[in-house]
Scaffold this active site. Structure first.
Site, mmCIF file in Angstrom:
data_model
loop_
_atom_site.group_PDB
_atom_site.id
_atom_site.type_symbol
_atom_site.label_atom_id
_atom_site.label_comp_id
_atom_site.label_asym_id
_atom_site.label_seq_id
_atom_site.Cartn_x
_atom_site.Cartn_y
_atom_site.Cartn_z
ATOM 1 N N ASP A 1 49.085 49.943 43.952
ATOM 2 C CA ASP A 1 49.957 49.785 42.790
ATOM 3 C C ASP A 1 50.978 50.916 42.661
ATOM 4 O O ASP A 1 50.887 51.933 43.350
ATOM 5 C CB ASP A 1 49.121 49.663 41.497
ATOM 6 N N ASN B 1 37.831 50.410 31.364
ATOM 7 C CA ASN B 1 37.900 49.056 30.782
ATOM 8 C C ASN B 1 37.631 47.965 31.823
ATOM 9 O O ASN B 1 37.847 46.790 31.562
ATOM 10 C CB ASN B 1 39.274 48.826 30.127
ATOM 11 N N HIS C 1 39.195 47.641 34.802
ATOM 12 C CA HIS C 1 40.313 47.223 35.649
ATOM 13 C C HIS C 1 40.121 47.696 37.092
ATOM 14 O O HIS C 1 39.461 48.706 37.343
ATOM 15 C CB HIS C 1 41.678 47.652 35.083
ATOM 16 N N GLU D 1 44.382 44.479 34.518
ATOM 17 C CA GLU D 1 43.760 44.831 33.251
ATOM 18 C C GLU D 1 42.887 43.679 32.743
ATOM 19 O O GLU D 1 42.967 42.565 33.266
ATOM 20 C CB GLU D 1 44.871 45.140 32.224
#
Ligand code: F6R
Length: 250
Positions: free
Chosen positions: A67, A136, A138, A143
């Site tokens: 990314d 979280n 991801h 996400e």
């Protein structure tokens, strides 16, 4: 899925580097997928040591990063381009023509994402993909709520991710809102997944990834469906696993 529990960050990093080095020895022209963030830093340091002291040869290796922030040029100190060159590439003998990192300044992001997917396919796919994990759940910038079949695309960063990543920026307002990220489906196409996690703050995410139900609300849980996934984590990250003394390798 193999879960390897190591004592601490250093041991986790050494184990991960050993696995990557083994692949390079076995297949010198392998395709490696890299992640950024704090977690793989020890692994990259160990790979650099192996290159300098043991001659680990990256000259035929091809790399793809997961990314990049949208809007940050490669020279920006917070860009993932900069991170990769500072923390790994400039210290090893990788051929820069074989390095691929999503282009955060691409004029046409959609075109770029299609090109990135094609490029991965052209080289025969990713042999081993290194992954970190967000608190979280991801993976890359997929996400919570990301489609489990998604491909490389632009994603809006979660509020929690922005807060967590703000530690690298002088001003929290500077954290970009969007990123280009490999999709969950792109990641799942890699032949081997190597997910790393360190520290207590990752313990819920690791528990969900290893033992929880598979859900798009926790994209990392899809790793359970991969044929060859290895999780290497330290004792703190593994601390909420219920079967760690019986079912998992420590
Ligand atoms: C970075 C990436 C992210 C990180 C994750 C964990 O390329 O893909 O998913 O792996 O946010 O970050 P750290 O390692 O800083 O806790």
């Amino acid at each position: 899925m193999l879960v390897v529990i190591k004592k601490n960050f250093e041991e986790m990093s050494a184990e991960a580097a050993k696995l990557i080095a083994k692949l390079i020895h076995h297949k010198p022209d392998c395709v490696l997928g890299f992640a950024t963030g704090s977690t793989p830093l020890g692994t990259y340091k160990e790979l650099i040591r192996m290159h300098k002291e043991e001659g680990l040869d990256f000259s035929k290796v091809t790399t793809f990063n997961l990314d990049e922030y949208v809007g940050l040029p490669p020279r920006h100190p917070q860009s993932y381009h900069y991170y990769m060159w500072e923390n790994l590439f400039k210290h090893i003998n990788v051929d820069k023509r074989h390095v691929h990192i999503p282009h955060g300044m691409a004029d046409d992001v959609e075109d770029f994402c299609d090109w990135y997917e094609q490029k991965i396919e052209e080289v025969g796919g990713i042999d081993l993909q290194v992954l970190g994990i967000g608190a979280n759940g991801h993976i890359a910038f997929n996400e919570p709520g990301s489609s489990l079949g998604s491909r490389t695309r632009i994603k809006t960063l979660d509020e929690l991710t922005k807060r967590y990543n703000a530690r690298f920026f002088e001003n929290p307002e500077e954290v970009p809102k969007y990123a280009i990220t490999m999709g969950v489906g792109t990641i799942m196409d890699a032949k081997h997944l190597l997910l790393l996690a360190s520290g207590y703050e990752k313990s819920d995410a690791i528990q969900a990834t290893v033992e929880g139900p598979i859900t798009a609300l926790y994209p990392a849980t899809i790793v359970q469906m991969h044929r060859t996934a290895t999780i290497i984590c330290d004792e703190q990250a593994a601390s909420k696993l219920s079967r760690k003394y019986s079912g998992y390798l420590s």
